[in-house]
Design a protein around this motif. Sequence first.
Motif, mmCIF file in Angstrom:
data_model
loop_
_atom_site.group_PDB
_atom_site.id
_atom_site.type_symbol
_atom_site.label_atom_id
_atom_site.label_comp_id
_atom_site.label_asym_id
_atom_site.label_seq_id
_atom_site.Cartn_x
_atom_site.Cartn_y
_atom_site.Cartn_z
ATOM 1 N N ARG A 1 -56.738 58.277 -3.738
ATOM 2 C CA ARG A 1 -55.519 58.268 -4.553
ATOM 3 C C ARG A 1 -55.257 59.626 -5.215
ATOM 4 N NH1 ARG A 1 -52.314 54.298 -6.589
ATOM 5 N NH2 ARG A 1 -51.218 54.683 -8.547
ATOM 6 N N ASP A 2 -56.277 60.232 -5.802
ATOM 7 C CA ASP A 2 -56.064 61.504 -6.497
ATOM 8 C C ASP A 2 -55.444 62.535 -5.574
ATOM 9 O OD1 ASP A 2 -57.267 60.313 -8.666
ATOM 10 O OD2 ASP A 2 -58.927 61.741 -8.815
ATOM 11 N N GLU A 3 -56.047 62.720 -4.409
ATOM 12 C CA GLU A 3 -55.582 63.736 -3.465
ATOM 13 C C GLU A 3 -54.191 63.413 -2.944
ATOM 14 O OE1 GLU A 3 -58.547 62.535 -3.846
ATOM 15 O OE2 GLU A 3 -60.136 63.770 -2.977
ATOM 16 N N SER B 1 -50.533 66.020 -12.234
ATOM 17 C CA SER B 1 -50.584 64.799 -11.424
ATOM 18 C C SER B 1 -51.839 63.996 -11.736
ATOM 19 C CB SER B 1 -50.545 65.149 -9.934
ATOM 20 O OG SER B 1 -49.331 65.776 -9.579
ATOM 21 N N LEU B 2 -52.985 64.677 -11.771
ATOM 22 C CA LEU B 2 -54.234 63.994 -12.080
ATOM 23 C C LEU B 2 -54.215 63.447 -13.510
ATOM 24 C CD1 LEU B 2 -56.799 66.459 -10.461
ATOM 25 C CD2 LEU B 2 -55.870 64.346 -9.503
ATOM 26 N N ILE C 1 -52.587 60.091 -13.515
ATOM 27 C CA ILE C 1 -53.487 59.062 -12.982
ATOM 28 C C ILE C 1 -54.498 58.642 -14.040
ATOM 29 C CG2 ILE C 1 -55.227 58.550 -11.240
ATOM 30 C CD1 ILE C 1 -53.804 60.551 -9.401
ATOM 31 N N ARG C 2 -55.100 59.618 -14.722
ATOM 32 C CA ARG C 2 -56.109 59.312 -15.729
ATOM 33 C C ARG C 2 -55.498 58.528 -16.897
ATOM 34 N NH1 ARG C 2 -58.073 60.430 -11.822
ATOM 35 N NH2 ARG C 2 -59.453 62.176 -11.325
ATOM 36 N N GLU D 1 -55.269 54.975 -15.708
ATOM 37 C CA GLU D 1 -56.612 54.393 -15.636
ATOM 38 C C GLU D 1 -57.167 54.085 -17.023
ATOM 39 O OE1 GLU D 1 -58.107 56.654 -11.527
ATOM 40 O OE2 GLU D 1 -58.620 57.470 -13.497
ATOM 41 N N GLU E 1 -62.329 64.903 -15.946
ATOM 42 C CA GLU E 1 -63.469 64.163 -15.407
ATOM 43 C C GLU E 1 -64.135 63.263 -16.451
ATOM 44 O OE1 GLU E 1 -64.067 64.180 -12.194
ATOM 45 O OE2 GLU E 1 -62.302 65.487 -12.073
#
Length: 303
Positions: free
Chosen positions: A143-145, A197-198, A201-202, A205, A278
């Motif tokens: 998903r991340d990529e 973008s990441l 997502i985070r 989550e 991370e």
Amino acid sequence: MDEPEVLTRTSLTTAGTSDNDIRHALRAGTLVPLARGVYLRRTQYDALDEAGRHRVHARHVGSRLEPGEAISHVSAAVLHRLDIWKVPLTRLHISRPGRHGRITPHLHAHRTRFGDDDLVEIHGVAVTSVARTVVDLARTLPRDEAVAIGDSALRLHPNTRRQLAPVLARARHRTGTTAAASVLDFLDGRSESVGESLSRIRMRESGLPAPDLQREVVVRDGRRYRLDFFWDGLGIVGEFDGSIKYRDRRDLLAEKRREDALRDLGLEVVRWNWAELERFEVVAGRFARAVTRARSRNAAAAR
């Protein structure tokens, strides 16, 4: 086009370079292999990043494809100059209908079928369209990529958004379409970098509310600032510190003035960096404390 053309054993020997000379140049490092029998001179190789080398190789392979074949998947994303993050570029990807797939150390040939709008041409090379490329990668990448590539596709090619659903519908019997549908629904071309973008997502989550992206605000002295992330109802600004380099003290002072001006509007500013992506629970905690401060300040102002 400012990128070099590859050298091949045939082109070198035709120009008078012997096989022994080629072997000597490879041992000396003045000639660097991209794949078997495909080379760049050391100065050309060093002048390109990994994506640039892959692009040169893709153009070479693409110029030799059979009719109906095309550069695809991450190799197509490279030719479309989309953002690539953590996707291996060791293999060149092509797709072709009606034939078996094949994987070698330098080539991944995918068996597929193409729709009427699935192929475009870049510098004379057949390439899967941006929409088809995004769908293929949303089906096959983590998903991340996939989100990083897809966001950049929508940023660079906004009309791609309306093309994604029909392309995905044609792929409904292929592996990974459920995951792809979730990725495509999440994409947002307003994300201006892989880090942004990441970050989105985070946030999802971690259960953070979805922010507005690239909101422009006007501070008290009339200056305008564009914010990476903004939670309007909460009064929170989110800023991702990616590859920003403060070249001198003036850059640092300008950023401080910007943040002071935002806080003067009553906004809380939450910042994070690559390392904190991370361990985003650190950022989530920072966000929660900012919300508490904003609510306390608003309550005090209302009394």
